[in-house]
Write a protein that holds these residues in place. Structure first.
Motif, PDB file in Angstrom:
ATOM      1  N   UNK A   1     -21.712  14.383  15.308  1.00  0.00           N
ATOM      2  CA  UNK A   1     -20.921  13.289  14.744  1.00  0.00           C
ATOM      3  C   UNK A   1     -20.994  12.010  15.584  1.00  0.00           C
TER       4      UNK A   1
ATOM      5  N   UNK B   1     -19.451   8.178   4.856  1.00  0.00           N
ATOM      6  CA  UNK B   1     -20.143   9.270   5.543  1.00  0.00           C
ATOM      7  C   UNK B   1     -19.652   9.400   6.982  1.00  0.00           C
ATOM      8  N   UNK B   2     -19.524   8.264   7.643  1.00  0.00           N
ATOM      9  CA  UNK B   2     -19.079   8.294   9.042  1.00  0.00           C
ATOM     10  C   UNK B   2     -17.662   8.848   9.152  1.00  0.00           C
TER      11      UNK B   2
ATOM     12  N   UNK C   1     -19.309  18.093  10.881  1.00  0.00           N
ATOM     13  CA  UNK C   1     -20.614  18.059  10.212  1.00  0.00           C
ATOM     14  C   UNK C   1     -20.689  19.005   9.011  1.00  0.00           C
TER      15      UNK C   1
ATOM     16  N   UNK D   1     -24.290   5.219  11.350  1.00  0.00           N
ATOM     17  CA  UNK D   1     -23.532   4.545  10.285  1.00  0.00           C
ATOM     18  C   UNK D   1     -23.183   3.125  10.696  1.00  0.00           C
TER      19      UNK D   1
ATOM     20  N   UNK E   1     -22.271  15.006   1.501  1.00  0.00           N
ATOM     21  CA  UNK E   1     -23.583  14.431   1.210  1.00  0.00           C
ATOM     22  C   UNK E   1     -24.249  15.159   0.050  1.00  0.00           C
TER      23      UNK E   1
ATOM     24  N   UNK F   1     -29.727   8.170  -2.817  1.00  0.00           N
ATOM     25  CA  UNK F   1     -30.049   9.568  -2.513  1.00  0.00           C
ATOM     26  C   UNK F   1     -30.540   9.700  -1.063  1.00  0.00           C
TER      27      UNK F   1
ATOM     28  N   UNK G   1     -30.147   7.620   1.358  1.00  0.00           N
ATOM     29  CA  UNK G   1     -29.068   7.210   2.244  1.00  0.00           C
ATOM     30  C   UNK G   1     -28.178   8.421   2.579  1.00  0.00           C
TER      31      UNK G   1
ATOM     32  N   UNK H   1     -22.898  13.725  -3.007  1.00  0.00           N
ATOM     33  CA  UNK H   1     -23.447  12.390  -3.235  1.00  0.00           C
ATOM     34  C   UNK H   1     -24.842  12.465  -3.829  1.00  0.00           C
ATOM     35  N   UNK H   2     -25.677  13.314  -3.247  1.00  0.00           N
ATOM     36  CA  UNK H   2     -27.024  13.494  -3.796  1.00  0.00           C
ATOM     37  C   UNK H   2     -26.937  14.048  -5.214  1.00  0.00           C
TER      38      UNK H   2
ATOM     39  N   UNK I   1     -20.616   3.291   1.374  1.00  0.00           N
ATOM     40  CA  UNK I   1     -21.302   4.572   1.441  1.00  0.00           C
ATOM     41  C   UNK I   1     -21.444   5.018   2.913  1.00  0.00           C
ATOM     42  N   UNK I   2     -21.953   4.120   3.723  1.00  0.00           N
ATOM     43  CA  UNK I   2     -22.149   4.444   5.144  1.00  0.00           C
ATOM     44  C   UNK I   2     -20.818   4.717   5.832  1.00  0.00           C
TER      45      UNK I   2
ATOM     46  N   UNK J   1     -17.705  12.618   8.635  1.00  0.00           N
ATOM     47  CA  UNK J   1     -18.247  13.250   9.836  1.00  0.00           C
ATOM     48  C   UNK J   1     -17.226  13.256  10.967  1.00  0.00           C
TER      49      UNK J   1
ATOM     50  N   UNK K   1     -19.327  17.061   6.254  1.00  0.00           N
ATOM     51  CA  UNK K   1     -20.299  16.021   5.911  1.00  0.00           C
ATOM     52  C   UNK K   1     -21.408  16.580   5.027  1.00  0.00           C
ATOM     53  N   UNK K   2     -21.855  17.790   5.326  1.00  0.00           N
ATOM     54  CA  UNK K   2     -22.924  18.397   4.528  1.00  0.00           C
ATOM     55  C   UNK K   2     -22.485  18.566   3.076  1.00  0.00           C
TER      56      UNK K   2
ATOM     57  N   UNK L   1     -27.832  10.452   6.266  1.00  0.00           N
ATOM     58  CA  UNK L   1     -26.559  10.633   6.976  1.00  0.00           C
ATOM     59  C   UNK L   1     -26.315  12.112   7.287  1.00  0.00           C
TER      60      UNK L   1
ATOM     61  N   UNK M   1     -26.324  11.280  -7.736  1.00  0.00           N
ATOM     62  CA  UNK M   1     -27.566  10.552  -8.029  1.00  0.00           C
ATOM     63  C   UNK M   1     -28.443  11.378  -8.962  1.00  0.00           C
ATOM     64  N   UNK M   2     -28.558  12.628  -8.637  1.00  0.00           N
ATOM     65  CA  UNK M   2     -29.402  13.509  -9.443  1.00  0.00           C
ATOM     66  C   UNK M   2     -28.894  13.597 -10.881  1.00  0.00           C
TER      67      UNK M   2
ATOM     68  N   UNK N   1     -36.730  11.441 -10.092  1.00  0.00           N
ATOM     69  CA  UNK N   1     -36.281  11.163  -8.723  1.00  0.00           C
ATOM     70  C   UNK N   1     -37.313  11.658  -7.716  1.00  0.00           C
TER      71      UNK N   1
ATOM     72  N   UNK O   1     -23.997  10.325  14.395  1.00  0.00           N
ATOM     73  CA  UNK O   1     -23.728   9.816  13.057  1.00  0.00           C
ATOM     74  C   UNK O   1     -22.951   8.500  13.119  1.00  0.00           C
TER      75      UNK O   1
END
Lengths: 327, 327
Positions: A129, B120-121, B129, A136, B136, A114, A116, B139-140, B116-117, B124, B132-133, A120, B143-144, A32, A132
């Motif tokens: 927000x 996230x919105x 926020x 979004x 996210x 990732x 994306x 989410x990362x 996905x977008x 948030x 959201x952190x 965000x 992927x990882x 990655x 954001x």
């Protein structure tokens, strides 16, 4: 500094910011990390982050955090390119192998996801927000633009309005959001916000109209990509739409038949090019791009007496650059 | 109400919330709207949103906005499934055609990006926020986890630690985030936050271990999916890892050779199944799942005297359900 120097200088700062951010993200799988390095640092101009920076400055704020916010636009843009190249089977990007070509479909999809998510989170963290929500919205708009385009593939009766809906989603919304979020970050008022959003939307649309023109008229030596891609994929763009409007019933029917016949689309490029030429489609499309560019410049009116006349000047130059580009 | 009724009741509320949200999102291209309808409303149990709801309630907050926040987890989960099914070439999902099979690769990628977008919105907007952190990050992490899995494909020397890193990313992080964000939404303190995050991480890991067991032992009539998928794809999971640990040098080498040989992997399922059985891999893996489940229940300790004993009771039942499931 002239525009090219500014672009290079600011792109370096954005690149440094992205490198710092990636270095702080711990535990990333080796493959990655390699894809992100390859896909992000390939000499892009970083126009979207630049717009965020300029618009924030124009409203009086310029600090380190601004670059952290701005970098998110490059992440999202890259994520979009990764996925677009999967969808379009694009083997090259910025003059070298695309991420999908080099790392395969799975890597391109996942690395896009990732970035994306990271984008965000960054906008939420540094912009709040409300920013954001704008970000979004632009992202969803890009997806929607792609669907509209798929839906309207090969349709010779595509209207100018349909065309502008598609390019607004595909291109203009994110550029408008980059400008608007710059204003929001700086705490600029509603008038500034809508002015710079309008600037971005017009700039983005002008950019896409020129891009679509270059797909017919570009010199592949300069643009780094082959001409005629859009037509080959059944995408009906502004030069053709405007030529079809001017043509008589008979010529229109002939060209429509050509576009709808997937088997003949490849050989039809020469015919369609001549058709657009004959009915003035290129000239008319260029005129519309120039009108959009003029609208973008007009949108800068409220900043005429800005103390930051350098940022203002660059925003104007960017419009001229978009209109003047040959690649 | 017993667990199944609660799941059905809350899933209906989440579904209603998603429908309301989609109806409010204007200008969606017809094909995109169709994919979202098809991909989202296919009888999922909505476990992730349910966890957010229960954890918020346990910390004293329950209102309409909670469901708006919780629905984001289903959006993100669906987005992940859309993309996963592209990556895994999966033709079926929840007993019917997958989105990629029905609408093609482009539609599945883009509709996933849209959700996905939107997810996230929503987090948030309704969670702020900080939430959201966390969202996210999960989410990362997903992927990882996928990249770690690709990287470690076909490796007979995969350690338990490697395995748990993968399933933490792929499955547990989002479930942990669903719980944690529920607490954050309700304004629960740090102790509650880390307790319910630990509950979710353990629950998610237990779920995945059982899932991996069922990939060997499941009755395809019950699970709705064929057994042996993981092995066929070169995924080395816990039952096999634990059996390899128990086996002698010679048997280990034989099985390692089988796994690495893509051509023979298909026919090797019977051999590997016997091998795992012989060295007690199933039993050992199940014991670990039970330990994770016990950890999840222990993590609920701070809520032993919660006024909301119904939510607490359901969280405990969910653990039992995950451990007891046969499909």
């Amino acid at each position: 500094m002239d525009l090219k120097d500014v672009i290079r200088y600011e792109a370096d700062r954005i690149d440094a910011e992205m490198r710092r951010d990636l270095a702080e993200t711990v535990g990333v799988a080796p493959l990655l990390a390699e894809i992100l390095e390859y896909g992000l640092f390939s000499g892009g101009k970083r126009v979207r982050p630049l717009l965020t920076v300029l618009c924030s400055r124009l409203c009086g704020r310029d600090d380190e955090q601004l670059y952290r916010l701005a970098a998110a636009f490059e992440y999202l843009h890259a994520a979009t390119l990764f996925h677009d190249d999967v969808i379009d089977h694009a083997d090259t990007r910025r003059g070298r192998m695309s991420v999908v070509k080099r790392y395969g479909r799975d890597g391109a999809i996942l690395a896009g996801d990732f970035l994306h998510a990271q984008a965000m989170a960054m906008v939420g963290h540094h912009g709040g927000v409300d920013a954001l929500a704008v970000f979004a919205e632009a992202t969803r708009g890009m997806v929607n633009g792609e669907f509209l385009q798929m839906d309207q593939c090969c349709r010779a009766d595509l209207s100018e309005d349909d065309y502008y809906s598609i390019i607004r989603g595909k291109t203009a919304l994110l550029i408008g959001a980059a400008c608007q979020i710059g204003v929001m970050f700086a705490g600029g008022d509603d008038r500034y916000r809508s002015a710079l959003r309008a600037y971005g939307l017009n700039l983005g649309s002008a950019f896409q109209v020129i891009d679509d023109l270059l797909d017919y008229q570009g010199d592949s030596h300069h643009t780094g990509k082959a001409v005629g891609n859009d037509l080959a994929e059944g995408k009906v763009t502004l030069p053709l739409i405007l030529a079809l409007q001017q043509a008589g019933e008979k010529e229109r029917a002939e060209v429509a038949a050509l576009i709808q016949d997937e088997g003949r689309r490849g050989e039809s490029f020469a015919v369609v090019t001549r058709f657009i030429e004959q009915f003035g489609g290129y000239q008319l499309a260029r005129r519309q791009a120039e009108q959009l560019a003029a609208n973008a410049v007009t949108a800068l009116e409220p900043f005429r007496r800005s103390v930051d006349d350098q940022s203002l000047h660059i925003l104007v130059q960017l419009v001229q650059y978009v209109i003047g580009r040959r690649k």
